[in-house]
Design a protein around this motif. Structure first.
Motif, short mmCIF file in Angstrom:
data_model
loop_
_atom_site.label_atom_id
_atom_site.label_comp_id
_atom_site.label_asym_id
_atom_site.label_seq_id
_atom_site.Cartn_x
_atom_site.Cartn_y
_atom_site.Cartn_z
N LEU A 104 5.11 -6.29 -8.84
CA LEU A 104 4.14 -5.80 -9.81
C LEU A 104 3.58 -6.96 -10.62
CD1 LEU A 104 5.99 -2.66 -11.23
CD2 LEU A 104 4.01 -2.65 -9.73
N TYR B 139 4.26 7.52 -15.36
CA TYR B 139 4.68 6.20 -14.89
C TYR B 139 5.94 5.69 -15.60
CZ TYR B 139 0.02 5.82 -12.68
OH TYR B 139 -1.11 6.01 -11.93
N ILE C 156 2.76 5.88 -6.12
CA ILE C 156 2.41 5.85 -7.54
C ILE C 156 1.16 6.68 -7.80
CG2 ILE C 156 1.62 4.33 -9.41
CD1 ILE C 156 3.50 2.20 -8.25
N ALA C 157 0.22 6.65 -6.85
CA ALA C 157 -1.03 7.41 -7.03
C ALA C 157 -0.80 8.91 -7.07
CB ALA C 157 -2.00 7.06 -5.90
N GLU D 23 0.82 -1.21 0.00
CA GLU D 23 0.00 0.00 0.00
C GLU D 23 0.86 1.26 0.00
OE1 GLU D 23 -2.47 -0.25 3.42
OE2 GLU D 23 -3.68 -1.92 2.64
N MET E 210 1.92 1.88 -3.56
CA MET E 210 0.80 2.33 -4.37
C MET E 210 0.42 3.77 -4.05
SD MET E 210 0.37 -0.02 -6.43
CE MET E 210 -1.03 0.75 -7.24
N HIS E 211 0.62 4.17 -2.80
CA HIS E 211 0.36 5.57 -2.42
C HIS E 211 1.28 6.50 -3.22
CE1 HIS E 211 -0.55 9.00 0.28
NE2 HIS E 211 0.71 9.32 0.05
#
Length: 239
Positions: free
Chosen positions: A212, A189, A181-182, A175, A178-179
């Motif tokens: 990934l 990207y 990347i968000a 998580e 992903m935070h």
């Protein structure tokens, strides 16, 4: 006669401590070394990019200032993810002797945020008035920030990663990534992953690959380095 149980290392798990977050496997924070290597490299290169940009060259200033903004975005998002998703969990789960480490990490982030605010403010002023004085202010902000970041990264690698691997689960650690990347736009990207994969240690490459979906990693492992190579050529031309 039975052997006495040994005391856990500071911040480590006590005997028979269950896996973090139920039956999930523990976190593997080795990917942090890849993030840190990327940040160290990009920050170290920035002063020369700024110093080599001619006074009054607004077009070149835009290229270099955009890069400053991108690197500072990555650094801030990386730390924000830890502030929101890592340190609070460790404060709840880790032994009391881990508290000084967590306090240091949070204080470091606050200090780095102040340095980032100074840097981004100086870069914005340089964009508006690309003269030698404002260029020098950007260089000064970078030279003040870089050793602060380096000291923090070293401390995190030495003292905090073992806490993450002991007290967080693999999904919880995922998580955090992903935070970060968000915080990027989708079109960023490939550049981010190309930056991350550049000159990466083979072991860390494998760690990232495992984190990934295979199809996504395969795509980014091709498009990312190409995008980053183009990006570096543009930066070099701007210098």
């Amino acid at each position: 006669m039975t052997e006495p149980e040994s005391a856990p290392a500071p911040g480590g798990a006590p005997p028979d401590h269950p896996e973090p977050a139920g039956n999930d496997s523990p976190a593997d924070s080795r990917d942090m070394y890849a993030i840190h290597a990327m940040l160290r490299r990009e920050l170290a290169d920035l002063p020369a990019y700024v110093e080599d940009t001619g006074a009054g060259d607004g077009e070149r200033v835009e290229v270099v200032a955009d890069h400053i903004d991108f690197v500072t975005l990555i650094l801030h998002a990386h730390h924000e993810g830890e502030d929101v998703l890592v340190w609070p969990k460790l404060a709840e789960r880790a032994p009391a002797d881990a508290a000084p480490v967590l306090a240091t990490m949070q204080a470091d982030h606050a200090g780095i945020d102040r340095g980032l605010a100074t840097l981004t403010g100086a870069a914005a002023s340089w964009r508006a008035n690309p003269d030698a004085v404002r260029r020098g202010a950007v260089v000064d902000a970078l030279r003040e920030l870089i050793p602060v970041v380096e000291a923090h990264l070293k401390a995190e690698e030495t003292h905090a990663l073992v806490l993450i691997d002991t007290w967080l689960s693999a999904p919880e650690w995922g998580e955090v990534g992903m935070h970060g990347i968000a915080c990027l736009r989708p079109e960023q990207y490939p550049l981010f992953f190309g930056m991350l994969l550049h000159d990466i240690d083979p072991e860390l490459y494998g760690v990232l690959e495992a984190s990934l979906p295979p199809d996504l990693f395969t795509q980014l492992a091709v498009s990312g380095p190409r995008e980053y190579a183009r990006y570096r050529r543009r930066l070099a031309a701007a210098a």
